[in-house]
Design a protein around this motif. Structure first.
Motif, PDB file in Angstrom:
ATOM      1  N   ALA A 236       1.155  -1.102  -0.033  1.00 40.57           N
ATOM      2  CA  ALA A 236       0.323  -0.684   0.159  1.00 40.57           C
ATOM      3  C   ALA A 236       1.012   1.322  -0.409  1.00 40.57           C
ATOM      4  CB  ALA A 236      -0.664   0.117   1.278  1.00 40.57           C
ATOM      5  N   GLU A 237       1.741   1.193   0.462  1.00 44.40           N
ATOM      6  CA  GLU A 237       3.024   2.593   0.992  1.00 44.40           C
ATOM      7  C   GLU A 237       4.491   2.076   1.594  1.00 44.40           C
ATOM      8  OE1 GLU A 237       1.996   4.809   4.650  1.00 44.40           O
ATOM      9  OE2 GLU A 237       0.099   5.391   3.535  1.00 44.40           O
ATOM     10  N   PRO A 238       5.439   2.788   0.215  1.00 45.10           N
ATOM     11  CA  PRO A 238       6.373   2.039   0.450  1.00 45.10           C
ATOM     12  C   PRO A 238       7.312   1.648   1.050  1.00 45.10           C
ATOM     13  CG  PRO A 238       6.923   3.753  -0.860  1.00 45.10           C
ATOM     14  CD  PRO A 238       4.708   4.066  -0.350  1.00 45.10           C
ATOM     15  N   PRO A 239       7.616   0.555   2.097  1.00 45.61           N
ATOM     16  CA  PRO A 239       7.919  -0.288   3.535  1.00 45.61           C
ATOM     17  C   PRO A 239       9.058  -0.107   4.163  1.00 45.61           C
ATOM     18  CG  PRO A 239       8.018  -2.012   2.093  1.00 45.61           C
ATOM     19  CD  PRO A 239       7.762  -1.270   1.013  1.00 45.61           C
ATOM     20  N   ASN A 240      10.197   0.879   3.484  1.00 44.68           N
ATOM     21  CA  ASN A 240      11.429   1.154   3.309  1.00 44.68           C
ATOM     22  C   ASN A 240      11.769   1.811   2.718  1.00 44.68           C
ATOM     23  OD1 ASN A 240      12.038  -0.603   1.376  1.00 44.68           O
ATOM     24  ND2 ASN A 240      11.710  -2.362   3.276  1.00 44.68           N
ATOM     25  N   PRO A 241      13.029   2.710   2.704  1.00 47.07           N
ATOM     26  CA  PRO A 241      13.916   3.077   1.523  1.00 47.07           C
ATOM     27  C   PRO A 241      13.402   2.575   0.422  1.00 47.07           C
ATOM     28  CG  PRO A 241      15.351   3.587   4.123  1.00 47.07           C
ATOM     29  CD  PRO A 241      14.098   2.867   3.973  1.00 47.07           C
ATOM     30  N   ARG A 242      14.700   1.113   0.447  1.00 47.88           N
ATOM     31  CA  ARG A 242      15.136   1.097  -0.555  1.00 47.88           C
ATOM     32  C   ARG A 242      13.635   0.871  -1.831  1.00 47.88           C
ATOM     33  NH1 ARG A 242      14.196  -4.228  -2.799  1.00 47.88           N
ATOM     34  NH2 ARG A 242      15.377  -4.874  -4.082  1.00 47.88           N
ATOM     35  N   ALA A 243      12.697   0.322  -1.015  1.00 47.15           N
ATOM     36  CA  ALA A 243      11.133   1.007  -1.710  1.00 47.15           C
ATOM     37  C   ALA A 243      11.049   1.994  -2.371  1.00 47.15           C
ATOM     38  CB  ALA A 243      10.451   0.354  -0.911  1.00 47.15           C
TER      39      ALA A 243
ATOM     40  N   ASP B   6       7.769  10.515   5.176  1.00 51.25           N
ATOM     41  CA  ASP B   6       7.348   9.194   6.337  1.00 51.25           C
ATOM     42  C   ASP B   6       8.195   8.318   6.643  1.00 51.25           C
ATOM     43  OD1 ASP B   6       5.602  11.180   7.057  1.00 51.25           O
ATOM     44  OD2 ASP B   6       4.102  10.094   5.687  1.00 51.25           O
ATOM     45  N   VAL B   7       9.239   7.912   5.022  1.00 53.81           N
ATOM     46  CA  VAL B   7       9.107   6.565   4.871  1.00 53.81           C
ATOM     47  C   VAL B   7      10.866   6.704   5.992  1.00 53.81           C
ATOM     48  CG1 VAL B   7      11.234   4.776   4.092  1.00 53.81           C
ATOM     49  CG2 VAL B   7       8.651   5.769   3.031  1.00 53.81           C
ATOM     50  N   LEU B   8      11.658   8.251   5.497  1.00 53.83           N
ATOM     51  CA  LEU B   8      12.905   8.363   5.894  1.00 53.83           C
ATOM     52  C   LEU B   8      12.914   8.940   7.476  1.00 53.83           C
ATOM     53  CD1 LEU B   8      14.442  10.269   2.655  1.00 53.83           C
ATOM     54  CD2 LEU B   8      14.454   7.533   3.678  1.00 53.83           C
ATOM     55  N   ALA B   9      12.221   9.139   7.699  1.00 51.55           N
ATOM     56  CA  ALA B   9      11.669   9.947   9.334  1.00 51.55           C
ATOM     57  C   ALA B   9      11.752   8.714  10.517  1.00 51.55           C
ATOM     58  CB  ALA B   9      10.666  10.246   8.891  1.00 51.55           C
ATOM     59  N   GLU B  10      11.094   7.492   9.772  1.00 49.43           N
ATOM     60  CA  GLU B  10      11.204   6.472  10.637  1.00 49.43           C
ATOM     61  C   GLU B  10      12.310   5.086  10.538  1.00 49.43           C
ATOM     62  OE1 GLU B  10       8.607   2.543  10.850  1.00 49.43           O
ATOM     63  OE2 GLU B  10       7.411   3.819   8.690  1.00 49.43           O
ATOM     64  N   HIS B  11      12.820   5.809   9.440  1.00 51.04           N
ATOM     65  CA  HIS B  11      14.102   4.834   8.670  1.00 51.04           C
ATOM     66  C   HIS B  11      15.518   4.573   9.217  1.00 51.04           C
ATOM     67  CE1 HIS B  11      11.657   0.975   8.137  1.00 51.04           C
ATOM     68  NE2 HIS B  11      10.750   2.167   7.428  1.00 51.04           N
ATOM     69  N   GLY B  12      15.495   5.974   8.764  1.00 51.09           N
ATOM     70  CA  GLY B  12      16.568   7.246   8.195  1.00 51.09           C
ATOM     71  C   GLY B  12      17.044   7.088   7.327  1.00 51.09           C
ATOM     72  N   ASP B  13      18.136   8.051   6.455  1.00 57.35           N
ATOM     73  CA  ASP B  13      18.638   7.777   5.324  1.00 57.35           C
ATOM     74  C   ASP B  13      19.644   7.194   4.990  1.00 57.35           C
ATOM     75  OD1 ASP B  13      19.109   8.342   2.620  1.00 57.35           O
ATOM     76  OD2 ASP B  13      19.276  10.562   2.771  1.00 57.35           O
ATOM     77  N   PRO B  14      19.947   5.433   4.184  1.00 58.64           N
ATOM     78  CA  PRO B  14      20.411   4.660   4.275  1.00 58.64           C
ATOM     79  C   PRO B  14      21.765   5.203   3.390  1.00 58.64           C
ATOM     80  CG  PRO B  14      19.197   4.772   2.770  1.00 58.64           C
ATOM     81  CD  PRO B  14      18.216   5.538   4.111  1.00 58.64           C
ATOM     82  N   ALA B  15      23.292   4.796   4.407  1.00 54.20           N
ATOM     83  CA  ALA B  15      24.265   4.889   3.378  1.00 54.20           C
ATOM     84  C   ALA B  15      24.205   4.881   2.294  1.00 54.20           C
ATOM     85  CB  ALA B  15      25.363   5.114   4.550  1.00 54.20           C
ATOM     86  N   ALA B  16      25.319   5.449   0.999  1.00 59.91           N
ATOM     87  CA  ALA B  16      25.271   5.488  -0.517  1.00 59.91           C
ATOM     88  C   ALA B  16      25.621   3.789  -0.340  1.00 59.91           C
ATOM     89  CB  ALA B  16      25.753   6.178  -1.549  1.00 59.91           C
ATOM     90  N   ASP B  17      26.596   3.205   0.570  1.00 56.51           N
ATOM     91  CA  ASP B  17      26.769   1.755   0.186  1.00 56.51           C
ATOM     92  C   ASP B  17      26.521   1.003   1.071  1.00 56.51           C
ATOM     93  OD1 ASP B  17      27.662   2.836   2.612  1.00 56.51           O
ATOM     94  OD2 ASP B  17      29.395   2.142   2.632  1.00 56.51           O
ATOM     95  N   ASP B  18      25.405   1.640   0.953  1.00 53.44           N
ATOM     96  CA  ASP B  18      24.904  -0.368   2.170  1.00 53.44           C
ATOM     97  C   ASP B  18      24.562  -1.233   0.942  1.00 53.44           C
ATOM     98  OD1 ASP B  18      22.404  -1.074   3.714  1.00 53.44           O
ATOM     99  OD2 ASP B  18      21.821   0.579   4.117  1.00 53.44           O
TER     100      ASP B  18
END
Length: 267
Positions: free
Chosen positions: A166-173, A235-247
């Motif tokens: 229904a909505e993107p569940p994480n930053p990758r999404a 909203d997604v980044l507020a919940e999960h944080g902004d992932p590093a480029a090398d994640d």
């Protein structure tokens, strides 16, 4: 397409698309091992995709099959073999025997999950590089679809679904999201396009952070997506944080499906 059989109708994607595929004069025949309560314009068949006789009865009178049924995550080999590979063979064979002319097969990005960002955007011509037993099952399903088209004349469209929630569940999404409305738009295009033959398309919305896979093949069928995961980014980044480029989740198309937690001896 007046009567459409949907396997795995009780699953996550099936639940999302049922109301979006409802039309006046259309019957959705829902098949699952789980109990379902039909809405108006729906029929329910409680059966497994591994039961050929039950699948043949379910296909009778159907204009098309949307095959969503199966195990949707990684699992031990025998389970994947029984449900996802043998079950998909059963669906194609039942459709052939019942005279169904079209199967829309829910494949997955995990059929090509070990491809890397330097290869993006992946296209329909991208060779299978599965990341799991689950991914192997999706590559096998695509191969079965090719066989049933070229040998028996079925129209088969394999949709490599990305991340349909229904909505993107994480930053990758934010890069891989397929909105439920766009999923329904893509399935409608797959059902309506005249004589598609055998095709592979990617199921994804035109996300601002996308570009990992090509939408050209889906657009050629008439897919006109409108949604963008970017509206959910804050909203997604507020919940999960902004992932590093090398994640490492971004190292391959398959994301966490390539992680060692899914090695065979840990399943």
């Amino acid at each position: 397409m007046n009567r459409i059989l949907i396997t795995g109708a009780a699953g996550a994607v099936g639940t999302l698309i049922r109301p979006r595929l409802a039309r006046a004069g259309r019957v959705l025949r829902l098949l699952d091992v789980a109990e379902l309560q039909p809405a108006a314009g729906e029929e329910v068949v409680r059966a497994s995709v591994t039961d050929l006789a039950a699948m043949e009865r379910a296909c009778a009178g159907a204009d098309a099959v949307i095959h969503l049924g199966g195990i949707s995550l990684e699992a031990p080999w025998q389970d994947i073999l029984d449900v996802n590979i043998n079950g998909t063979y059963t669906v194609f064979e039942a459709a052939r025997r019942a005279g169904v002319s079209r199967v829309v097969y829910a494949s997955s990005n995990h059929a090509v999950g070990y491809h890397t960002p330097d290869e993006y955007p992946l296209t329909a011509a991208t060779l299978p590089l599965p990341d799991t037993y689950y991914g192997v099952s999706k590559a096998a399903g695509e191969a079965l679809g090719a066989l049933y088209h070229h040998r028996y004349g079925l129209d088969v469209i394999c949709v490599r679904i990305m991340t349909c929630f229904a909505e993107p569940p994480n930053p990758r999404a934010l890069s891989t999201w397929l909105s439920p409305d766009d999923c329904a738009r893509l399935l409608e295009a797959c059902l309506a396009f005249p004589e598609p033959g055998y095709r592979i398309v990617y199921g994804v919305s035109p996300n601002t952070r996308g570009g990992w896979v090509s939408l050209d093949e889906a657009r050629a069928l008439g897919y006109r997506p409108t949604d963008d995961a970017e509206v959910h980014a804050a909203d997604v980044l507020a919940e999960h944080g902004d992932p590093a480029a090398d994640d490492p989740v971004f190292a391959h198309l398959g994301g966490q499906f390539t992680f060692p937690e899914l090695d065979a001896d840990r399943l």
